[in-house]
Enzyme design. Structure first.
Site, PDB file in Angstrom:
ATOM      1  N   ARG A  34       1.119  -1.245  -0.087  1.00  0.00           N
ATOM      2  CA  ARG A  34       0.085   0.045   0.026  1.00  0.00           C
ATOM      3  C   ARG A  34       1.040   1.176  -0.128  1.00  0.00           C
ATOM      4  O   ARG A  34       1.612   1.325   1.070  1.00  0.00           O
ATOM      5  CB  ARG A  34      -0.974  -0.025   1.296  1.00  0.00           C
ATOM      6  CG  ARG A  34      -1.527   1.458   1.614  1.00  0.00           C
ATOM      7  CD  ARG A  34      -2.802   1.444   2.355  1.00  0.00           C
ATOM      8  NE  ARG A  34      -3.929   0.708   2.087  1.00  0.00           N
ATOM      9  CZ  ARG A  34      -5.037   0.760   2.476  1.00  0.00           C
ATOM     10  NH1 ARG A  34      -5.322   1.551   3.460  1.00  0.00           N
ATOM     11  NH2 ARG A  34      -6.025  -0.050   1.917  1.00  0.00           N
ATOM     12  N   GLN A  57     -10.230  -4.098  -3.155  1.00  0.00           N
ATOM     13  CA  GLN A  57     -11.556  -3.584  -2.852  1.00  0.00           C
ATOM     14  C   GLN A  57     -12.590  -4.124  -3.449  1.00  0.00           C
ATOM     15  O   GLN A  57     -13.554  -4.393  -3.308  1.00  0.00           O
ATOM     16  CB  GLN A  57     -11.662  -2.019  -2.312  1.00  0.00           C
ATOM     17  CG  GLN A  57     -12.892  -1.458  -1.869  1.00  0.00           C
ATOM     18  CD  GLN A  57     -13.090  -1.851  -0.479  1.00  0.00           C
ATOM     19  OE1 GLN A  57     -12.064  -1.700   0.547  1.00  0.00           O
ATOM     20  NE2 GLN A  57     -14.222  -2.427  -0.134  1.00  0.00           N
ATOM     21  N   HIS A 117      -7.596   0.715  -6.337  1.00  0.00           N
ATOM     22  CA  HIS A 117      -7.604  -0.049  -5.185  1.00  0.00           C
ATOM     23  C   HIS A 117      -8.438  -1.343  -5.559  1.00  0.00           C
ATOM     24  O   HIS A 117      -9.540  -1.610  -5.468  1.00  0.00           O
ATOM     25  CB  HIS A 117      -8.420   0.647  -4.057  1.00  0.00           C
ATOM     26  CG  HIS A 117      -8.272  -0.011  -2.793  1.00  0.00           C
ATOM     27  ND1 HIS A 117      -7.629  -1.075  -2.348  1.00  0.00           N
ATOM     28  CD2 HIS A 117      -9.187   0.437  -1.397  1.00  0.00           C
ATOM     29  CE1 HIS A 117      -7.758  -1.225  -1.330  1.00  0.00           C
ATOM     30  NE2 HIS A 117      -8.825  -0.540  -0.723  1.00  0.00           N
ATOM     31  N   ASP A 126     -17.414   7.547  -1.618  1.00  0.00           N
ATOM     32  CA  ASP A 126     -16.159   7.223  -0.675  1.00  0.00           C
ATOM     33  C   ASP A 126     -15.738   8.668   0.163  1.00  0.00           C
ATOM     34  O   ASP A 126     -16.212   9.587  -0.573  1.00  0.00           O
ATOM     35  CB  ASP A 126     -14.902   6.771  -1.863  1.00  0.00           C
ATOM     36  CG  ASP A 126     -13.526   6.634  -1.016  1.00  0.00           C
ATOM     37  OD1 ASP A 126     -13.408   6.379   0.120  1.00  0.00           O
ATOM     38  OD2 ASP A 126     -12.609   6.491  -1.857  1.00  0.00           O
ATOM     39  N   ARG A 128     -13.662  -8.528   2.247  1.00  0.00           N
ATOM     40  CA  ARG A 128     -12.131  -8.421   1.985  1.00  0.00           C
ATOM     41  C   ARG A 128     -11.356  -9.481   2.315  1.00  0.00           C
ATOM     42  O   ARG A 128     -10.577  -9.974   1.531  1.00  0.00           O
ATOM     43  CB  ARG A 128     -11.637  -7.096   2.731  1.00  0.00           C
ATOM     44  CG  ARG A 128     -12.211  -5.592   2.340  1.00  0.00           C
ATOM     45  CD  ARG A 128     -11.884  -5.339   0.772  1.00  0.00           C
ATOM     46  NE  ARG A 128     -10.639  -5.188   0.936  1.00  0.00           N
ATOM     47  CZ  ARG A 128      -9.634  -4.085   1.408  1.00  0.00           C
ATOM     48  NH1 ARG A 128     -10.092  -3.274   1.820  1.00  0.00           N
ATOM     49  NH2 ARG A 128      -8.381  -4.243   1.019  1.00  0.00           N
ATOM     50  N   CYS A 144     -16.330   1.836   0.819  1.00  0.00           N
ATOM     51  CA  CYS A 144     -15.080   1.012   1.166  1.00  0.00           C
ATOM     52  C   CYS A 144     -14.722   1.156   2.595  1.00  0.00           C
ATOM     53  O   CYS A 144     -13.993   0.260   2.949  1.00  0.00           O
ATOM     54  CB  CYS A 144     -13.884   1.239   0.110  1.00  0.00           C
ATOM     55  SG  CYS A 144     -13.309   2.920   0.387  1.00  0.00           S
TER      56      CYS A 144
HETATM   57  N1  NVA Z   1      -9.831   6.940  -1.477  1.00  0.00           N
HETATM   58  C1  NVA Z   1      -9.647   6.397  -0.224  1.00  0.00           C
HETATM   59  C2  NVA Z   1      -9.774   4.865  -0.027  1.00  0.00           C
HETATM   60  C3  NVA Z   1      -9.673   4.109   1.546  1.00  0.00           C
HETATM   61  C4  NVA Z   1      -9.691   2.880   1.564  1.00  0.00           C
HETATM   62  C5  NVA Z   1      -8.184   6.600   0.242  1.00  0.00           C
HETATM   63  O1  NVA Z   1      -7.352   6.584  -0.905  1.00  0.00           O
HETATM   64  O2  NVA Z   1      -7.876   7.026   1.292  1.00  0.00           O
HETATM   65  N1   CP Z   2     -11.196  -0.028   2.509  1.00  0.00           N
HETATM   66  C1   CP Z   2      -9.848  -0.198   3.056  1.00  0.00           C
HETATM   67  O1   CP Z   2      -9.188  -0.402   2.266  1.00  0.00           O
HETATM   68  O2   CP Z   2      -9.663   0.142   4.381  1.00  0.00           O
HETATM   69  P1   CP Z   2      -8.528   0.206   5.180  1.00  0.00           P
HETATM   70  O3   CP Z   2      -7.964   1.718   4.707  1.00  0.00           O
HETATM   71  O4   CP Z   2      -8.806   0.208   6.540  1.00  0.00           O
HETATM   72  O5   CP Z   2      -7.445  -0.739   4.719  1.00  0.00           O
END
Ligand code: NVA
Ligand code: CP
Length: 303
Positions: free
Chosen positions: A107, A137, A134, A222, A290, A262
């Site tokens: 990540r 997800q 992502h 989101d 997930r 998500c």
């Molecule tokens: N768009 C959000 C998704 C988090 C799971 C982010 O990138 O922070």
């Molecule tokens: N939806 C998701 O990826 O959650 P986290 O940021 O908690 O991993």
């Protein structure tokens, strides 16, 4: 180790539509197996390295628990405690780590980081969120729709909010799973052409959220400010003020439409509490899935 070419999962486009369908079905099977307390350990003695350069609750827990349940082990690595944080090149880190573990999950911010990592890795690399995509997800999201309503093929989903990493992955999902995506985002926050141009014919931008929701089987949103955009929070709250998923949006959608997010969510910003905590919301199943969908992915890439 065999000479088979290594498969990575950096984007939904890395798998064929058939492979993605198989993963979703397998996720549903693995969930049923776990609910029966059936022990299934195909990844005994295998290790997944997990590099997190951004925060996470769901992704870390689902991958770590998933590896344990499959009989393997997951190793949490943060840049603060590894040489990655002190500037060791991605190329070198990938070469070294992939000689010791069986798969690597990352990540990070820049999508190029996962691409470079994959290029130099001897083992599968999984994108656990970048600023661009992502994909993990979406495995859970499609699985959740299928569980609740059956096949997503030919359905209409509506994305409301920022044209961000999740919106991009929903667009890729529309291409791969064969559904239509309406996108309601304010001008200036459109998804990127590099994702949207190849998806022509699978999506439509409709600025008004209520118009976009009409005839939809699924409404999804989101956060307005993603990780790394914290300093834009105030500006974004203003830009997105007309883009909240509320009762008006949900009542424009089909009666049996589901609501997805998500998570983490901000009640009162991108979604009202009555929607996310209401009868059409499937967010808790979506979060749980997930685990199951990624177990299917780990099995596919590592077994
Ligand atoms: N768009 C959000 C998704 C988090 C799971 C982010 O990138 O922070
Ligand atoms: N939806 C998701 O990826 O959650 P986290 O940021 O908690 O991993």
């Amino acid at each position: 180790m065999s000479d088979k070419p290594v498969r990575h999962f950096l984007s939904l486009m890395d798998l064929t539509p058939h492979e993605l369908d198989v993963l979703v079905k397998r996720g549903i099977e693995l969930k049923a197996m776990r609910n029966r307390n059936f022990v299934h350990e195909p990844l005994k003695n295998k290790t997944l390295a997990m590099i997190f350069e951004k925060s996470s609750t769901r992704t870390r827990i689902s991958f770590e628990a998933g590896m344990t349940q499959l009989g393997g082990h997951a190793m949490f690595l943060s840049p603060r405690d590894t040489q990655l944080g002190r500037g060791e090149p991605i190329e070198d880190s990938a070469r070294v780590m992939s000689r010791m573990v069986d798969a690597i999950m990352i990540r990070t911010f820049d999508h190029e980081t996962v691409e470079t990592f994959a290029k130099y890795s001897k083992v599968p690399v999984i994108n656990a969120l970048t600023d661009l995509l992502h994909p993990c997800q979406l495995l859970a999201d499609v699985m959740t729709y299928v569980e609740h309503r059956g096949s997503i093929k030919g359905k209409t989903a509506t994305w409301i909010g920022d044209g961000n990493n999740m919106c991009h992955s929903w667009t890729n999902a529309a291409r791969q799973f064969g559904f239509k995506l309406n996108i309601a985002c304010p001008e200036g926050y459109d998804p990127l052409p590099e994702i949207m141009d190849p998806a022509a014919g699978h999506y439509e931008i409709i600025r008004d959220p209520v118009e976009a929701a009409k005839g939809s089987d699924l409404i999804v949103t989101d956060v307005w400010a993603s990780m790394g955009q914290e300093e834009e929070q105030h500006k974004r709250e203003q830009a997105f003020s007309g883009y909240q998923v509320n009762a008006d949006v949900m009542s424009a959608a089909n009666n049996d439409a589901v609501f997805m997010h998500c998570l983490p969510a901000h009640r009162g910003e991108e979604v009202t509490a009555d929607v996310i905590d209401g009868g059409q919301s499937v967010v808790w199943d979506e979060a749980e899935n997930r685990l199951h969908a990624q177990k299917a992915l780990l099995e596919f890439l590592m077994d």
